[in-house]
Design a protein around this motif. Structure first.
Motif, mmCIF file in Angstrom:
data_model
loop_
_atom_site.group_PDB
_atom_site.id
_atom_site.type_symbol
_atom_site.label_atom_id
_atom_site.label_comp_id
_atom_site.label_asym_id
_atom_site.label_seq_id
_atom_site.Cartn_x
_atom_site.Cartn_y
_atom_site.Cartn_z
ATOM 1 N N PRO A 360 0.729 -0.965 -0.104
ATOM 2 C CA PRO A 360 -0.217 -0.012 -0.113
ATOM 3 C C PRO A 360 0.850 1.175 -0.083
ATOM 4 N N THR A 361 2.057 1.229 0.441
ATOM 5 C CA THR A 361 2.894 2.523 0.518
ATOM 6 C C THR A 361 3.448 2.719 -0.668
ATOM 7 N N ILE A 362 4.200 1.698 -1.410
ATOM 8 C CA ILE A 362 4.753 1.819 -2.823
ATOM 9 C C ILE A 362 3.465 2.256 -3.693
ATOM 10 N N PHE A 363 2.294 1.672 -3.487
ATOM 11 C CA PHE A 363 1.091 2.012 -4.409
ATOM 12 C C PHE A 363 0.789 3.568 -4.239
ATOM 13 N N THR A 364 0.663 4.208 -3.012
ATOM 14 C CA THR A 364 0.224 5.560 -2.847
ATOM 15 C C THR A 364 1.234 6.443 -3.060
ATOM 16 N N LEU A 365 2.480 5.960 -2.903
ATOM 17 C CA LEU A 365 3.878 6.879 -3.298
ATOM 18 C C LEU A 365 3.882 7.012 -4.812
ATOM 19 N N GLY A 366 3.628 5.742 -5.461
ATOM 20 C CA GLY A 366 3.661 5.886 -6.970
ATOM 21 C C GLY A 366 2.379 6.642 -7.536
ATOM 22 N N ILE A 367 1.420 6.713 -7.059
ATOM 23 C CA ILE A 367 0.416 7.766 -7.766
ATOM 24 C C ILE A 367 0.467 9.064 -7.139
ATOM 25 N N ARG A 368 1.230 9.373 -6.366
ATOM 26 C CA ARG A 368 1.364 10.841 -5.618
ATOM 27 C C ARG A 368 1.626 11.967 -6.715
ATOM 28 N N GLY A 369 1.008 12.822 -6.581
ATOM 29 C CA GLY A 369 1.049 13.936 -7.938
ATOM 30 C C GLY A 369 0.870 13.675 -9.306
ATOM 31 N N LEU A 370 -0.189 12.419 -9.407
ATOM 32 C CA LEU A 370 -0.434 12.463 -10.818
ATOM 33 C C LEU A 370 -1.787 13.188 -11.274
ATOM 34 N N GLY A 371 -2.308 13.412 -10.297
ATOM 35 C CA GLY A 371 -3.488 14.558 -10.817
ATOM 36 C C GLY A 371 -4.464 13.584 -11.880
ATOM 37 N N PRO A 372 -4.995 14.082 -12.763
ATOM 38 C CA PRO A 372 -5.590 13.504 -13.847
ATOM 39 C C PRO A 372 -5.160 12.251 -14.302
ATOM 40 N N LEU A 373 -3.943 12.044 -14.303
ATOM 41 C CA LEU A 373 -3.387 10.827 -14.472
ATOM 42 C C LEU A 373 -3.317 9.529 -13.603
ATOM 43 N N THR A 374 -4.043 9.738 -12.577
ATOM 44 C CA THR A 374 -4.146 8.764 -11.380
ATOM 45 C C THR A 374 -4.658 7.494 -11.954
ATOM 46 N N GLU A 375 -5.555 7.385 -12.625
ATOM 47 C CA GLU A 375 -6.307 6.162 -13.013
ATOM 48 C C GLU A 375 -5.275 5.267 -14.005
#
Length: 443
Positions: A360-375
């Protein structure tokens, strides 16, 4: 039941907590169920190894077909999610899982390893759809600054499922098998008669019929309830915004995809081979059934670690927690490889405590700051779960160099996780996060 749109004058910032809490409580059942089913593979591996007289590499094909489903089905799942939304993607995913679990009936009747692998692929395809829908949903279901803590908290329910599954599987599968009561690891050398093979193969029927029933009940529940839809209002805007950004300019995602991939090699290898390892006469000298209780401790450590991690991440940076976990897991795996007896056994069991926060930590760090690219970023991270398929490589190492030496592979994986925590997770070109929207209820 979750309330609908806010009354005039309300804002998402004023009244989101009750709504988000209710949604997270409902979603927790999904995390529990897919954790439960996934860890049953750790029981199936030693069981089917004896039934079909397999070596370690062949037995770990269970994990190969399971995790290759994430690679094959992640993109189709993301497209289905975009078309149907979070709620109906979850319902469809539960239905696919039920079909896969039902496939264990013909597999056990015909005593066919190929049928078992096929049923596992279908089952994993349903879980892939749930992962694609539920992980990013939980991550955005609230303030972005607490997304790691929130996902760790819900993933703790996943760990609760993984803790219960070995008890369930040990009693109903290993406990009823022809080799389940053989002491000191000698079960690996047992040759079963055709009648014993049929009986042992059919021992999985009752547990998986029960799973089918639970999955169908959950599908009906999710079809009837209302869940907040955080995507319908934002996807139209996001499609236009995506054209202005590139996923590959975000370092935390670029290095996060291999971090998930490599971490899963370690997690799945450790869980899959724990029973085989501690039944050895020079390690634990336990029966397979008794060894299953130590598998419960491994996954129980992951549950405890996620609760602790969720609390600590309110005060300690997620990157710091991840670095500490990777270091601790590496040290323990060195004891597994170079230790003997109960020292190696308990070191392997304790690895679960340090693995707890990693996904879960790698996942949330990985999508941090992606904004509209999150999906899109989430879909790639979920696809990287396919790394678990390469745990088969640890089986090959065990066959050629010995089971104990094979744990050097997960140890090397921990080094990459440490690199990601210290440098790879630092965002570049971060897109400013918006405030969480007030969810609109979906039927």
């Amino acid at each position: 039941m979750v309330s609908g749109a806010p009354t005039p004058g309300q804002t998402g910032a004023q009244h989101p907590r009750k709504t988000y809490t209710a949604a997270l409580s409902v979603l927790a059942s999904l995390f529990f169920m897919w954790g439960f089913i996934t860890v049953l593979n750790d029981i199936l591996i030693p069981h089917l190894k004896v039934v079909f007289d397999l070596n370690y590499t062949q037995a770990l094909l269970v994990q190969f077909v399971w995790f290759i489903a994430y690679f094959v089905m992640s993109i189709p799942s993301a497209k289905l999610l975009e078309r149907t939304g979070y709620k109906w993607s979850i319902v469809i995913g539960l239905g696919i899982m039920a079909v896969g679990a039902l496939g264990f009936l013909p597999a056990s009747q015909f005593v066919s390893y190929g049928f078992f692998l096929g049923a596992l692929f279908v089952l994993a395809s349903g879980i892939t759809l749930l992962q694609v829908a539920a992980n990013p949903y939980v991550a955005v279901l609230g303030p972005p600054e607490t997304s790691s803590a929130r996902l760790n908290l819900v993933q703790a329910m996943n760990s609760a499922g993984t803790m219960v599954a070995p008890i369930f599987g040990s009693l109903l599968i290993l406990g009823r098998s022809s080799s389940g009561a053989i002491e000191g690891g000698d079960a690996v050398a047992v040759k079963l008669t055709e009648a014993q093979k049929l009986a042992d193969a059919q021992s999985v029927q009752a547990p998986y019929i029960g799973i089918v029933i639970v999955l169908l009940i959950l599908a009906v529940i999710f079809a009837l309830i209302k869940l907040p839809d955080l995507g319908s209002d934002t996807r139209r805007v996001a499609r236009e915004e995506r054209k202005q950004h590139s996923l590959w300019k975000h370092r935390n995602l670029v290095f996060g995809i291999p971090a998930i991939f490599i971490y899963l090699i370690a997690e799945i290898g450790v869980g899959s081979l724990l029973i085989s390892f501690i039944t050895r006469p020079d390690i634990g000298a336990l029966t397979p059934e008794k060894a299953g209780t130590y598998l419960t401790l491994l996954w129980g450590g992951m549950m405890v670690g996620r609760f602790i991690g969720s609390a600590l991440m309110r005060y300690i940076r997620a990157e710091t927690m991840l670095a500490g976990a990777a270091t601790g897991a590496f040290v323990l795996l060195m004891f597994v490889v170079f230790g003997t007896g109960h020292i190696s056994m308990w070191a392997l069991v304790l690895v679960g405590l340090f693995h707890s926060i990693m996904f879960p930590t790698i996942f949330t760090l990985g999508i941090r700051g992606l904004g509209p690219l999150t999906e899109e970023g989430s879909g790639l991270l979920i696809m990287a779960i396919a790394g678990g398929a390469l745990a088969t490589g640890q089986g090959w190492l065990a066959d050629h160099f010995g089971l104990q030496w094979s744990f050097l592979l997960p140890a090397v994986c921990e080094i990459y996780v440490l690199f990601y925590a210290l440098w790879g997770s630092k965002p570049t070109n971060a897109i400013a996060e918006s405030e969480p929207l007030e969810p609109a209820a979906t039927a």
